[in-house]
Design a protein around this motif. Structure first.
Motif, short mmCIF file in Angstrom:
data_model
loop_
_atom_site.label_atom_id
_atom_site.label_comp_id
_atom_site.label_asym_id
_atom_site.label_seq_id
_atom_site.Cartn_x
_atom_site.Cartn_y
_atom_site.Cartn_z
N UNK A 1 -7.18 0.66 7.90
CA UNK A 1 -6.57 -0.18 6.87
C UNK A 1 -5.44 -0.96 7.53
N UNK A 2 -5.23 -2.18 7.07
CA UNK A 2 -4.05 -2.91 7.51
C UNK A 2 -2.85 -2.20 6.91
N UNK A 3 -1.69 -2.39 7.51
CA UNK A 3 -0.50 -1.69 7.03
C UNK A 3 -0.22 -2.00 5.56
N UNK A 4 -0.47 -3.25 5.15
CA UNK A 4 -0.22 -3.64 3.76
C UNK A 4 -1.09 -2.83 2.79
N UNK A 5 -2.40 -2.74 3.08
CA UNK A 5 -3.30 -1.99 2.20
C UNK A 5 -3.03 -0.48 2.28
N UNK A 6 -2.63 -0.01 3.45
CA UNK A 6 -2.32 1.41 3.60
C UNK A 6 -1.09 1.77 2.75
N UNK A 7 -0.07 0.92 2.79
CA UNK A 7 1.13 1.18 1.99
C UNK A 7 0.81 1.09 0.50
N UNK A 8 -0.04 0.14 0.12
CA UNK A 8 -0.43 0.02 -1.29
C UNK A 8 -1.17 1.26 -1.75
N UNK A 9 -2.04 1.79 -0.90
CA UNK A 9 -2.78 3.01 -1.25
C UNK A 9 -1.82 4.19 -1.38
N UNK B 1 -3.66 -2.57 12.28
CA UNK B 1 -4.53 -1.61 11.62
C UNK B 1 -4.05 -0.20 11.92
N UNK B 2 -4.12 0.65 10.91
CA UNK B 2 -3.81 2.07 11.05
C UNK B 2 -5.00 2.87 10.57
N UNK B 3 -5.11 4.09 11.06
CA UNK B 3 -6.19 4.97 10.59
C UNK B 3 -5.74 5.62 9.29
N UNK B 4 -6.57 5.50 8.28
CA UNK B 4 -6.29 6.03 6.95
C UNK B 4 -7.30 7.12 6.64
N UNK B 5 -6.85 8.12 5.91
CA UNK B 5 -7.75 9.15 5.39
C UNK B 5 -8.22 8.69 4.01
N UNK B 6 -9.53 8.49 3.86
CA UNK B 6 -10.06 8.07 2.55
C UNK B 6 -9.59 9.05 1.48
N UNK C 1 -16.74 1.34 14.12
CA UNK C 1 -17.63 1.39 12.95
C UNK C 1 -17.30 0.29 11.95
N UNK C 2 -16.02 0.00 11.78
CA UNK C 2 -15.59 -1.00 10.81
C UNK C 2 -15.37 -2.37 11.45
N UNK C 3 -15.82 -2.54 12.69
CA UNK C 3 -15.69 -3.84 13.35
C UNK C 3 -14.26 -4.28 13.56
N UNK C 4 -13.37 -3.30 13.74
CA UNK C 4 -11.95 -3.57 13.94
C UNK C 4 -11.37 -4.42 12.80
N UNK C 5 -11.83 -4.12 11.57
CA UNK C 5 -11.39 -4.82 10.36
C UNK C 5 -10.80 -3.82 9.37
N UNK C 6 -9.90 -4.30 8.54
CA UNK C 6 -9.37 -3.48 7.45
C UNK C 6 -10.51 -3.19 6.48
N UNK C 7 -10.69 -1.93 6.15
CA UNK C 7 -11.76 -1.54 5.23
C UNK C 7 -11.53 -2.06 3.82
N UNK C 8 -10.31 -2.42 3.47
CA UNK C 8 -10.01 -2.90 2.12
C UNK C 8 -10.10 -4.42 2.00
#
Length: 189
Positions: free
Chosen positions: A63-71, A41-46, A22-29
Motif C-alpha cells: 500500500x502507498x503510505x497514504x492508503x496505509x494510514x487511511x486503513x 510503498x509499504x507492506x500491509x497486512x490485509x 505479485x502486485x507489480x510494484x503498485x499500491x493494492x488500493x
C-alpha cells in the motif's frame, strides 16, 4: 530490528519481494507506483496482526503510505468493534465475514470501507453485489449515502438477518443463481 514494532516477527525479505512483484510494484488500493507517482510503498497486512492476521504472503499487500494510514485510521475508528472484526475476519466465506460484521453492529451504519476490509476480496470485490446476495438469502440491509465535504460515503445498516443456510451462504448463492438462470431460460423458450 530497527523500525519494527516490538513483539512482532519481521516479514521475510523474500516474502516482501514476492509481495511487491505479485502486485507489480503498485499500491493494492489505488494502483499508484513509486516510479510514476513518487509514492512510497509499504507492506500491509490485509488482516492486521492484532486482529488475527499473519505474515503469510497471502495476507500481505503493498500500500502507498497514504492508503496505509487511511486503513490504520479506519481500524482505529472502529477499535470498539475489535472483537467483532477479529471474529468476522477469521470466517472462511465472504458472505459470512460481511454478514457477521453487520450482525455484530446491527442497527449501526457500517462504512463501505470497513465492509471491503472484512470482505478481503482481491481486486476490490463488489460489496454491493455481496449485499444483493445476502438480500437474496432473506436479509434486509439498508444502503445509506452521506455527503462528507466533497465525498459521498456509503454505509450499510442491517435491519433483519436469517440464519446461515445449510452448506453455507456461498453454496446457497450459487444455487439461487442457477435457479434464476434456469427459470430465465424457460421463459425465453
Amino acid at each position: 530490528m530497527p523500525g519494527q514494532r516490538s513483539g512482532r516477527k519481521a516479514i521475510r525479505a523474500s516474502d516482501r519481494a514476492l509481495t511487491f512483484h505479485t502486485y507489480g510494484n503498485r499500491c493494492a488500493a489505488c494502483g499508484r507506483t513509486p516510479k510514476d507517482d513518487q509514492v512510497k510503498l509499504v507492506i500491509d497486512h490485509k488482516v492486521p496482526l492484532d486482529l488475527g492476521g499473519t505474515n503469510d504472503p497471502d495476507n500481505l499487500q503493498p500500500l502507498c503510505e497514504e492508503d496505509n494510514h487511511a486503513k490504520q485510521a479506519l481500524f482505529a475508528d472502529h477499535e470498539e468493534n475489535a472483537a467483532a472484526l477479529r471474529t468476522s475476519l477469521s470466517l472462511p466465506e465472504v458472505h459470512m465475514r460481511i454478514g457477521e460484521l453487520l450482525k455484530s453492529m446491527e442497527g449501526q451504519n457500517v462504512p463501505k470501507e470497513l465492509i471491503m476490509l472484512v470482505a478481503r476480496e482481491e481486486n476490490h470485490g463488489d460489496p454491493t453485489k455481496r449485499m444483493r446476495e445476502l438480500r437474496a438469502l432473506g436479509w434486509s440491509i439498508k444502503n445509506l449515502k452521506r455527503r462528507e465535504g466533497r465525498k459521498v460515503r456509503s454505509f450499510y445498516r442491517l435491519e433483519h438477518w436469517e440464519p446461515w443456510p445449510r452448506g453455507g451462504p456461498q453454496a446457497a448463492v450459487v444455487r439461487l443463481e442457477r435457479e434464476r438462470k434456469g427459470s430465465k431460460r424457460v421463459q425465453d423458450d
